[in-house]
Write a protein that holds these residues in place. Structure first.
Motif, PDB file in Angstrom:
ATOM      1  N   VAL A 164       0.853  -1.181   0.000  1.00  0.00           N
ATOM      2  CA  VAL A 164       0.000   0.000   0.000  1.00  0.00           C
ATOM      3  C   VAL A 164       0.892   1.234   0.000  1.00  0.00           C
ATOM      4  O   VAL A 164       1.827   1.337   0.794  1.00  0.00           O
ATOM      5  CB  VAL A 164      -0.932   0.016   1.233  1.00  0.00           C
ATOM      6  N   GLU A 165       0.601   2.149  -0.895  1.00  0.00           N
ATOM      7  CA  GLU A 165       1.376   3.384  -1.008  1.00  0.00           C
ATOM      8  C   GLU A 165       0.471   4.570  -0.708  1.00  0.00           C
ATOM      9  O   GLU A 165      -0.498   4.832  -1.433  1.00  0.00           O
ATOM     10  CB  GLU A 165       1.953   3.495  -2.415  1.00  0.00           C
ATOM     11  N   VAL A 166       0.774   5.271   0.376  1.00  0.00           N
ATOM     12  CA  VAL A 166       0.021   6.460   0.749  1.00  0.00           C
ATOM     13  C   VAL A 166       0.754   7.677   0.198  1.00  0.00           C
ATOM     14  O   VAL A 166       1.955   7.839   0.439  1.00  0.00           O
ATOM     15  CB  VAL A 166      -0.122   6.569   2.280  1.00  0.00           C
ATOM     16  N   GLY A 170      -0.853  12.084   2.890  1.00  0.00           N
ATOM     17  CA  GLY A 170      -2.102  11.335   2.930  1.00  0.00           C
ATOM     18  C   GLY A 170      -2.446  10.775   4.299  1.00  0.00           C
ATOM     19  O   GLY A 170      -3.556  10.276   4.503  1.00  0.00           O
ATOM     20  N   ASN A 171      -1.504  10.828   5.226  1.00  0.00           N
ATOM     21  CA  ASN A 171      -1.789  10.317   6.566  1.00  0.00           C
ATOM     22  C   ASN A 171      -2.482  11.363   7.447  1.00  0.00           C
ATOM     23  O   ASN A 171      -2.876  11.068   8.570  1.00  0.00           O
ATOM     24  CB  ASN A 171      -0.487   9.856   7.247  1.00  0.00           C
ATOM     25  N   VAL A 173      -5.746  13.586   7.394  1.00  0.00           N
ATOM     26  CA  VAL A 173      -7.026  13.688   6.691  1.00  0.00           C
ATOM     27  C   VAL A 173      -7.846  14.807   7.334  1.00  0.00           C
ATOM     28  O   VAL A 173      -8.138  14.762   8.530  1.00  0.00           O
ATOM     29  CB  VAL A 173      -7.794  12.349   6.760  1.00  0.00           C
ATOM     30  N   GLN A 198      -9.733   9.636   0.667  1.00  0.00           N
ATOM     31  CA  GLN A 198      -8.277   9.589   0.543  1.00  0.00           C
ATOM     32  C   GLN A 198      -7.873   8.429  -0.366  1.00  0.00           C
ATOM     33  O   GLN A 198      -8.186   7.267  -0.085  1.00  0.00           O
ATOM     34  CB  GLN A 198      -7.619   9.430   1.915  1.00  0.00           C
ATOM     35  N   THR A 199      -7.185   8.741  -1.448  1.00  0.00           N
ATOM     36  CA  THR A 199      -6.737   7.714  -2.391  1.00  0.00           C
ATOM     37  C   THR A 199      -5.386   7.153  -1.960  1.00  0.00           C
ATOM     38  O   THR A 199      -4.484   7.910  -1.573  1.00  0.00           O
ATOM     39  CB  THR A 199      -6.629   8.286  -3.808  1.00  0.00           C
ATOM     40  N   VAL A 200      -5.260   5.837  -2.018  1.00  0.00           N
ATOM     41  CA  VAL A 200      -3.983   5.161  -1.807  1.00  0.00           C
ATOM     42  C   VAL A 200      -3.774   4.198  -2.972  1.00  0.00           C
ATOM     43  O   VAL A 200      -4.745   3.739  -3.586  1.00  0.00           O
ATOM     44  CB  VAL A 200      -3.945   4.395  -0.460  1.00  0.00           C
ATOM     45  N   ASN A 201      -2.528   3.901  -3.289  1.00  0.00           N
ATOM     46  CA  ASN A 201      -2.220   2.966  -4.368  1.00  0.00           C
ATOM     47  C   ASN A 201      -1.986   1.571  -3.792  1.00  0.00           C
ATOM     48  O   ASN A 201      -1.379   1.421  -2.729  1.00  0.00           O
ATOM     49  CB  ASN A 201      -0.983   3.421  -5.135  1.00  0.00           C
ATOM     50  N   THR A 279      -9.604   3.661  -2.422  1.00  0.00           N
ATOM     51  CA  THR A 279     -10.065   4.852  -1.722  1.00  0.00           C
ATOM     52  C   THR A 279     -10.529   4.515  -0.320  1.00  0.00           C
ATOM     53  O   THR A 279     -11.301   3.560  -0.123  1.00  0.00           O
ATOM     54  CB  THR A 279     -11.218   5.532  -2.488  1.00  0.00           C
ATOM     55  N   THR A 305      -6.214   3.771  12.357  1.00  0.00           N
ATOM     56  CA  THR A 305      -5.243   2.890  11.701  1.00  0.00           C
ATOM     57  C   THR A 305      -5.992   1.878  10.847  1.00  0.00           C
ATOM     58  O   THR A 305      -6.807   1.112  11.375  1.00  0.00           O
ATOM     59  CB  THR A 305      -4.365   2.169  12.730  1.00  0.00           C
TER      60      THR A 305
END
Length: 312
Positions: A164-166, A170-171, A173, A198-201, A279, A305
């Motif tokens: 997971v890439e934030v 992005g941490n 919000v 919040q989008t994460v990859n 998301t 978390t």
């Protein structure tokens, strides 16, 4: 040749098992006849000893590869073998003083297990074939092998990824009304909800689950609170990219994340997920927002978390 598919069970050290399929897809080698064909046939070369062109063209149902090498004493050949081919036979036109295979080679085709549904680990298994008249590899009733078995040992290394890439920042919000705070500041229009997507990859090649942990739990979810201790629930949900489904095979769209993990116990890929956007949805509902507006000047904070867990 055993050109039909055969099932092989492979097992890792943890006891997980999977199935691969194997079949013999080619056969070749060097055949020595022990005498000069030019003497036997009157000068036609090795291929003259057999039905015309049978080594070069391959007897049906085998398929030629277009190559042939040798002398009047031996031939080196290789044929392709279709599925369920049965026998590929060519008939000698003369009695042979001797016939033996100096060496043999074969090709095989594999259908490995689906790695997306196979737990990580090193899998081992084997397939044994018999050699001799009437057995898996049969080179004729008068051709006897030195050894009557050949075993293929398979080692499969299944290595999964869950990443997971934030994006930067992005941490943190920040929840806002639809369209921002201008409607409240300029027109006094009360917001009905506060939210942030919040989008994460995401990279994923195997099953995983998601769980939720909270700095200040409230019911089955998290919360935000102000300095005075006023607390309201914060709902968290997730949307996953196409190619990932829940335990029931459904697409994952705004699926709630709960402290007890219910509903997010299993996500499974139908294909490799390679850095696709996912998301996280954070939201304070309207009734809670109304309570917050009764605390003017307050700042609400909370810690959430979200865990992506490959240990199913």
């Amino acid at each position: 040749m055993p050109s039909e598919w055969r099932n092989v069970t492979v097992t890792n050290e943890q006891g997980d098992s999977a199935q691969l399929d194997v079949r013999i897809s080619g056969i070749g080698g060097r055949a020595d006849h022990g005498g000069d064909v030019q003497v036997i046939t009157g000068g036609g070369g090795y291929n003259e000893l057999w039905n015309t062109g049978r080594w070069h063209n391959a007897p049906t149902p085998c398929i030629p590869t277009g190559g042939l090498n040798g002398t009047s004493y031996y031939v080196v050949w290789f044929w392709l073998v279709p599925e369920n081919a049965g026998a590929c036979a060519t008939q000698a036109q003369f009695d042979l003083p001797e016939l033996h295979f100096r060496y043999l080679s074969f090709g095989y085709e594999l259908r490995p297990p689906n790695p997306l549904s196979t737990p990580a680990g090193i899998y081992r298994g084997s397939q044994t074939y018999t050699i001799g008249p009437g057995l898996d590899f049969d080179f004729g009733d008068r051709v006897l092998p030195v050894g009557n078995t050949v075993t293929l040992n398979f080692v499969l290394d299944v290595d999964h990824i869950l990443k997971v890439e934030v994006p930067p920042g992005g941490n943190r919000v920040q929840l806002e009304p639809q369209g921002g705070w201008q409607g409240w500041l300029q027109n006094g229009r009360k917001p009905t909800r506060l939210f942030r997507d919040q989008t994460v990859n995401l990279w994923a090649s195997s099953q995983f689950k998601m769980t939720l942990e909270c700095g200040a739990p409230m019911g089955n979810t998290c919360s935000v609170r102000n300095a005075a201790g006023h607390q309201v629930p914060l709902d968290v949900a997730v949307t996953l990219p196409p190619g990932l489904s829940d335990a029931g095979g459904r697409l994952v769209n705004r699926l709630p994340l709960r402290l007890d993990g219910s509903g997010t116990e299993l996500f499974q890929p139908s294909r490799y997920i390679d850095r696709k956007p996912s998301t996280l949805h954070f939201e304070v509902q309207a009734d809670s927002v109304a309570q917050m507006l009764e605390q003017p000047g307050s700042t609400y904070n909370g810690d959430v978390t979200v865990v992506w867990d490959s240990a199913i």
